[in-house]
Design an enzyme around this catalytic site. Structure first.
Site, PDB file in Angstrom:
ATOM      1  N   HIS A 116       0.972  -1.194  -0.031  1.00  0.00           N
ATOM      2  CA  HIS A 116       0.023   0.043   0.089  1.00  0.00           C
ATOM      3  C   HIS A 116       0.786   0.977   0.168  1.00  0.00           C
ATOM      4  O   HIS A 116       2.194   1.242   0.318  1.00  0.00           O
ATOM      5  CB  HIS A 116      -0.807  -0.022   1.245  1.00  0.00           C
ATOM      6  CG  HIS A 116      -1.725  -0.931   1.416  1.00  0.00           C
ATOM      7  ND1 HIS A 116      -2.943  -1.281   1.250  1.00  0.00           N
ATOM      8  CD2 HIS A 116      -1.297  -2.285   1.776  1.00  0.00           C
ATOM      9  CE1 HIS A 116      -3.606  -2.213   1.784  1.00  0.00           C
ATOM     10  NE2 HIS A 116      -2.540  -3.161   2.154  1.00  0.00           N
ATOM     11  N   GLU A 198       2.226  -1.033   4.495  1.00  0.00           N
ATOM     12  CA  GLU A 198       2.254   0.439   3.980  1.00  0.00           C
ATOM     13  C   GLU A 198       3.575   1.029   3.762  1.00  0.00           C
ATOM     14  O   GLU A 198       4.436   0.995   4.707  1.00  0.00           O
ATOM     15  CB  GLU A 198       1.467   1.160   4.930  1.00  0.00           C
ATOM     16  CG  GLU A 198      -0.035   0.651   5.418  1.00  0.00           C
ATOM     17  CD  GLU A 198      -0.992   1.470   4.325  1.00  0.00           C
ATOM     18  OE1 GLU A 198      -0.479   2.157   3.454  1.00  0.00           O
ATOM     19  OE2 GLU A 198      -2.167   1.078   4.561  1.00  0.00           O
ATOM     20  N   HIS A 237      -2.324  -2.425  -3.618  1.00  0.00           N
ATOM     21  CA  HIS A 237      -3.738  -2.445  -3.041  1.00  0.00           C
ATOM     22  C   HIS A 237      -4.516  -2.268  -4.406  1.00  0.00           C
ATOM     23  O   HIS A 237      -5.758  -2.589  -4.426  1.00  0.00           O
ATOM     24  CB  HIS A 237      -3.784  -1.321  -2.157  1.00  0.00           C
ATOM     25  CG  HIS A 237      -4.966  -1.291  -1.241  1.00  0.00           C
ATOM     26  ND1 HIS A 237      -5.178  -0.112  -0.557  1.00  0.00           N
ATOM     27  CD2 HIS A 237      -6.021  -2.261  -0.985  1.00  0.00           C
ATOM     28  CE1 HIS A 237      -6.515  -0.220   0.120  1.00  0.00           C
ATOM     29  NE2 HIS A 237      -6.870  -1.546  -0.213  1.00  0.00           N
ATOM     30  N   ASP A 247      -3.178   2.935  -4.779  1.00  0.00           N
ATOM     31  CA  ASP A 247      -2.095   2.826  -4.148  1.00  0.00           C
ATOM     32  C   ASP A 247      -1.423   1.491  -4.678  1.00  0.00           C
ATOM     33  O   ASP A 247      -2.086   0.384  -4.629  1.00  0.00           O
ATOM     34  CB  ASP A 247      -1.865   3.223  -2.885  1.00  0.00           C
ATOM     35  CG  ASP A 247      -3.051   2.267  -2.021  1.00  0.00           C
ATOM     36  OD1 ASP A 247      -4.133   2.028  -2.420  1.00  0.00           O
ATOM     37  OD2 ASP A 247      -2.634   1.637  -0.813  1.00  0.00           O
TER      38      ASP A 247
END
Length: 267
Positions: A116, A198, A237, A247
């Site tokens: 992400h 992330e 993602h 993303d």
């Protein structure tokens, strides 16, 4: 006790990287210095020093067991997943437990890594807002976009910041709430069988060199520890939720990332 600003902050850790125990002692000492700096109102100075030391620690290779830089080439390094009573946490990562997780249906079914991109507010880095979001402590009054974010609890297993710092919010044996409504190769509910990572960034601003390096180290460690994972099962993602998400975006260089893995992969 403080680091001398004229002194190389990575000097003390070059030898410590040669052994895990020495590194742990260095990190504990570093944290003591950080607390002392903040007590004396030197928090901003310390954050700058800490970032510099972190970058130097990652760049040294001469006495490091995992990385050696020679002629522009970097040898692969791996961040290990801990075992035993500390299992399913990443070695060396900062830990900040999120309540936004639950039990996986089947740990043996872990077979996907989802990458992400995140920034809070959009396009701004640092500030601790991602930590606050994942721990249900985000102050909705700080930005017009925050009230909507606070409506649905979310989390990820890991965040890799712009300076390469890794924070883990959820142990890998538990289900983080990162993918939302999603599907991968015909299977829905990707949270059930995936690890969410992330990267602090945006769709259109290049991710940093050290983020690519650390992401590769993390993924190699995950591939070694969890047999169901493979370099061919790493997605963005945007791939598992294409109708909702974009993303990590065009800014993420998939070819660059794939080259750092043991075998070719495709998102």
């Amino acid at each position: 006790e403080f680091l001398d600003m004229n002194e190389d902050p990575g000097q003390g850790c070059r030898a410590s990287l040669a052994a895990g125990r020495k590194q742990d002692r260095f990190l504990r000492s570093f944290l003591r210095k950080e607390r002392a700096a903040k007590r004396k109102g030197l928090g901003a100075w310390w954050e700058t020093t800490k970032m510099k030391a972190n970058l130097l620690r990652r760049s040294v290779g001469r006495n490091s067991p995992g990385r050696r830089i020679s002629g522009g080439q970097e040898r692969a390094m791996t961040m290990r997943v801990l075992q035993g009573s500390d299992g399913h946490w990443l070695e060396g990562a900062r830990r900040l437990s999120s309540p936004n997780c639950d039990a996986r249906p089947d740990l043996d079914d872990l077979c996907l890594i989802v990458i992400h991109g995140i920034s809070l507010p959009a396009g701004e880095f640092g500030g601790g807002h991602v930590d606050a979001l994942f721990c249900n402590r985000l102050d909705s009054s700080l930005h017009p976009s925050f009230p909507e974010l606070c409506e649905n609890p979310v989390s990820a297993h890991l965040l890799i910041a712009r300076d390469g710092k890794v924070t883990q919010y959820v142990p890998f044996d538990r289900r983080a709430w990162h993918a939302g409504v999603s599907s991968w190769q015909g299977r829905e509910k990707c949270n059930d069988f995936s690890i969410g990572i992330e990267l602090e960034g945006t769709d259109h601003e290049p991710y940093t060199k050290i983020q690519y390096q650390v992401l590769a180290e993390v993924v190699r460690g995950l591939l070694e520890h969890y047999p169901g994972l493979g370099a061919g099962a790493i997605a963005g993602h945007c791939d598992v939720a294409p109708d909702r998400k974009t993303d990590p975006g065009p800014a993420f260089d998939w070819d660059r990332f794939r080259r750092s893995l043991p075998e070719a992969s495709s998102p």
